[in-house]
Design a protein around this motif. Structure first.
Motif, PDB file in Angstrom:
ATOM      1  N   GLY A 169       0.781  -1.230   0.000  1.00 36.95           N
ATOM      2  CA  GLY A 169       0.000   0.000   0.000  1.00 36.95           C
ATOM      3  C   GLY A 169       0.809   1.275   0.000  1.00 36.95           C
ATOM      4  O   GLY A 169       0.252   2.364   0.138  1.00 36.95           O
ATOM      5  N   ARG A 170       2.137   1.190  -0.193  1.00 38.08           N
ATOM      6  CA  ARG A 170       2.993   2.366  -0.033  1.00 38.08           C
ATOM      7  C   ARG A 170       3.527   2.934  -1.345  1.00 38.08           C
ATOM      8  O   ARG A 170       4.387   3.811  -1.337  1.00 38.08           O
ATOM      9  N   SER A 171       3.042   2.434  -2.463  1.00 40.85           N
ATOM     10  CA  SER A 171       3.392   3.008  -3.754  1.00 40.85           C
ATOM     11  C   SER A 171       2.122   3.123  -4.594  1.00 40.85           C
ATOM     12  O   SER A 171       1.078   2.578  -4.240  1.00 40.85           O
ATOM     13  N   SER A 172       2.209   3.841  -5.701  1.00 37.50           N
ATOM     14  CA  SER A 172       1.026   4.084  -6.528  1.00 37.50           C
ATOM     15  C   SER A 172       0.618   2.823  -7.283  1.00 37.50           C
ATOM     16  O   SER A 172       1.460   2.025  -7.706  1.00 37.50           O
ATOM     17  N   GLY A 173      -0.682   2.671  -7.456  1.00 36.43           N
ATOM     18  CA  GLY A 173      -1.213   1.583  -8.249  1.00 36.43           C
ATOM     19  C   GLY A 173      -1.649   2.084  -9.613  1.00 36.43           C
ATOM     20  O   GLY A 173      -1.410   3.239  -9.981  1.00 36.43           O
ATOM     21  N   ALA A 201      -2.200  -0.028   7.889  1.00 35.70           N
ATOM     22  CA  ALA A 201      -3.430  -0.550   7.304  1.00 35.70           C
ATOM     23  C   ALA A 201      -4.308  -1.172   8.384  1.00 35.70           C
ATOM     24  O   ALA A 201      -3.839  -1.561   9.448  1.00 35.70           O
ATOM     25  N   ASP A 202      -5.604  -1.259   8.094  1.00 37.99           N
ATOM     26  CA  ASP A 202      -6.545  -1.923   8.999  1.00 37.99           C
ATOM     27  C   ASP A 202      -7.723  -2.407   8.162  1.00 37.99           C
ATOM     28  O   ASP A 202      -7.689  -2.346   6.934  1.00 37.99           O
ATOM     29  N   LEU A 203      -8.754  -2.904   8.817  1.00 42.56           N
ATOM     30  CA  LEU A 203      -9.919  -3.399   8.078  1.00 42.56           C
ATOM     31  C   LEU A 203     -10.600  -2.302   7.279  1.00 42.56           C
ATOM     32  O   LEU A 203     -11.190  -2.554   6.223  1.00 42.56           O
ATOM     33  N   HIS A 204     -10.540  -1.077   7.794  1.00 38.54           N
ATOM     34  CA  HIS A 204     -11.149   0.053   7.104  1.00 38.54           C
ATOM     35  C   HIS A 204     -10.333   0.474   5.889  1.00 38.54           C
ATOM     36  O   HIS A 204     -10.865   0.994   4.901  1.00 38.54           O
ATOM     37  N   ARG A 205      -9.018   0.230   5.949  1.00 37.84           N
ATOM     38  CA  ARG A 205      -8.098   0.618   4.876  1.00 37.84           C
ATOM     39  C   ARG A 205      -7.144  -0.561   4.629  1.00 37.84           C
ATOM     40  O   ARG A 205      -5.979  -0.525   4.984  1.00 37.84           O
ATOM     41  N   THR A 245      -4.743  -3.519   2.957  1.00 39.27           N
ATOM     42  CA  THR A 245      -3.794  -3.837   1.893  1.00 39.27           C
ATOM     43  C   THR A 245      -3.640  -5.356   1.844  1.00 39.27           C
ATOM     44  O   THR A 245      -4.028  -6.064   2.774  1.00 39.27           O
ATOM     45  N   TYR A 246      -3.035  -5.853   0.785  1.00 37.06           N
ATOM     46  CA  TYR A 246      -2.803  -7.296   0.691  1.00 37.06           C
ATOM     47  C   TYR A 246      -1.899  -7.761   1.830  1.00 37.06           C
ATOM     48  O   TYR A 246      -2.127  -8.830   2.413  1.00 37.06           O
ATOM     49  N   GLU A 247      -0.896  -6.957   2.152  1.00 37.52           N
ATOM     50  CA  GLU A 247       0.012  -7.301   3.260  1.00 37.52           C
ATOM     51  C   GLU A 247      -0.761  -7.433   4.567  1.00 37.52           C
ATOM     52  O   GLU A 247      -0.544  -8.370   5.345  1.00 37.52           O
ATOM     53  N   PHE A 248      -1.678  -6.505   4.815  1.00 37.04           N
ATOM     54  CA  PHE A 248      -2.491  -6.564   6.031  1.00 37.04           C
ATOM     55  C   PHE A 248      -3.398  -7.784   6.013  1.00 37.04           C
ATOM     56  O   PHE A 248      -3.506  -8.510   7.004  1.00 37.04           O
ATOM     57  N   GLU A 284     -15.481   4.672  10.521  1.00 36.56           N
ATOM     58  CA  GLU A 284     -16.304   4.306   9.384  1.00 36.56           C
ATOM     59  C   GLU A 284     -17.692   4.935   9.422  1.00 36.56           C
ATOM     60  O   GLU A 284     -18.336   5.075   8.384  1.00 36.56           O
ATOM     61  N   VAL A 285     -18.153   5.296  10.601  1.00 33.10           N
ATOM     62  CA  VAL A 285     -19.511   5.826  10.758  1.00 33.10           C
ATOM     63  C   VAL A 285     -19.437   7.157  11.505  1.00 33.10           C
ATOM     64  O   VAL A 285     -18.825   7.242  12.572  1.00 33.10           O
ATOM     65  N   VAL A 286     -20.049   8.177  10.935  1.00 34.28           N
ATOM     66  CA  VAL A 286     -20.056   9.502  11.551  1.00 34.28           C
ATOM     67  C   VAL A 286     -21.501   9.948  11.757  1.00 34.28           C
ATOM     68  O   VAL A 286     -22.304   9.927  10.817  1.00 34.28           O
ATOM     69  N   GLY A 287     -21.833  10.310  12.971  1.00 30.66           N
ATOM     70  CA  GLY A 287     -23.160  10.833  13.257  1.00 30.66           C
ATOM     71  C   GLY A 287     -24.253   9.796  13.333  1.00 30.66           C
ATOM     72  O   GLY A 287     -25.432  10.151  13.386  1.00 30.66           O
ATOM     73  N   VAL A 288     -23.887   8.518  13.317  1.00 37.08           N
ATOM     74  CA  VAL A 288     -24.876   7.443  13.390  1.00 37.08           C
ATOM     75  C   VAL A 288     -24.432   6.455  14.457  1.00 37.08           C
ATOM     76  O   VAL A 288     -23.253   6.077  14.503  1.00 37.08           O
TER      77      VAL A 288
END
Length: 350
Positions: free
Chosen positions: A143-147, A179-183, A185-188, A211-215
């Motif tokens: 996730g650290r270079s451009s795709g 990285a996390d579940l919200h963001r 990568t294959y490595e994660f 992931e959720v704002v105001g709800v």
């Protein structure tokens, strides 16, 4: 001979089924069939958890021993015992099909992706408001270079339909470095548990504050977000074989997820599907019933489906002929090829 049946491992079970070796069939017996009770929850967006796979194994002689050998004469060598074995019946129920597919994909060799490499995916993409086309993506493992995305309909594409995709982690000011579940990568994803129960617990316990704002994060919304994580991984990231199999089994246990024995991807291929609800959509993740390979996603607007029943399942049935501009779905994909490559623009060698 010890008459106590041996409990076969999954690998041993497959070996017996494929080769039907008579000498092993005489010494082993099938694990006892098991079935987990289906249980239901009734909130509006929730659906059923899935029954476990019922597996039958190779048969034994009625008394637990191999048939006796015929008597040998003084001039003849002893005759080896003869045994018979019955093949494992193919599952026909949705849970059985998914379980077999998950085990099949988990048994495939790991491609061993390096952090400097890229995941490759070529797929058909089709939508109710879009034309059917091919779309190819190259995403960095770490996730650290451009795709790179090649899709003529992408905003900002050049004359060849190419779009540089920004790095997910650590390059822009304020960009996250982990990285996390919200963001993901294959490595994660490769670091996730390969035990389905542990993976289920991780999905359900994840921090959803970003992931959720105001709800309020209700139980039902938490279940939907967990299913959304699984969709994100299969659709946009991909997973090593062992993790892919565990994700399939874990997702089937998320309250609010159902398993459908027959669903169709954008190329018309049939497979078993994990089905959940995402906002205004019924989402199906379709898998090949033989290999467990991810075939694609199929999304149908809830307004184009019959109403859901009191059990809380996603609405079943087919949309009317005119739904989705006549396509029958709002959006669908069909994965044609995947792999690990060294650079954006490369194609897998095999």
């Amino acid at each position: 001979m010890n008459d106590t049946p041996e409990m076969l491992t999954a690998d041993r079970h497959r070996f017996l089924r494929e080769h039907l070796m008579s000498e092993i069939a005489a010494e082993t017996s099938a694990p006892r069939s098991r079935r987990r009770k289906v249980w239901w929850i009734a909130p509006p967006l929730a659906i059923a958890a899935v029954a476990a796979v019922t597996v039958a194994g190779p048969g034994r002689h009625d008394d637990g021993h191999a048939p006796a050998a015929p008597a040998a004469s003084a001039s003849a060598a002893p005759t080896a015992p003869t045994v018979s074995a019955t093949p494992v019946p193919e599952p026909t129920d949705a849970a059985g099909l998914l379980g077999r597919a998950a085990k099949a994909v988990a048994s495939r060799p790991d491609p061993g992706a390096g952090n400097a490499q890229f995941t490759y995916q070529r797929q058909i993409t089709d939508g109710a408001r879009e034309s059917k086309r091919e779309r190819t993506t190259w995403m960095p493992v770490d996730g650290r270079s451009s795709g790179l995305i090649v899709d003529p309909t992408m905003f900002g594409a050049d004359g060849n339909g190419r779009v540089t995709w920004p790095a997910l982690l650590g390059t822009a000011t304020g960009a996250p470095t982990k990285a996390d579940l919200h963001r993901p990568t294959y490595e994660f994803v490769a670091s996730l548990p390969t035990d389905p129960q542990q993976l289920l617990e991780l999905l359900l316990a994840a921090d959803r504050s970003k992931e959720v704002v105001g709800v309020p994060v209700t139980k039902e919304l938490r279940y939907q977000l967990a299913f959304g994580n699984v969709q994100m991984i299969f659709q946009n990231v991909s997973a090593p074989p062992a993790v892919a199999g565990a994700l399939m089994e874990a997702a089937a246990k998320i309250p609010g997820t159902a398993v459908v024995a027959d669903e169709v991807d954008a190329a018309g291929r049939h497979g078993v599907a994990l089905v959940g609800t995402n906002g205004t959509l019924r989402v199906s993740l379709v898998f090949d019933t033989g290999t467990g390979a991810f075939l694609g996603v199929r999304q149908v607007l809830l307004t184009d489906l019959p109403p859901g029943g009191p059990d809380g399942l996603p609405p079943v049935g087919s949309p009317p002929p005119g739904a989705g501009n006549g396509k029958g779905y709002d959006f669908a994909t069909a994965v044609l090829q995947t792999g690990i490559v060294d650079r954006p623009g490369d194609e897998p060698k095999s």
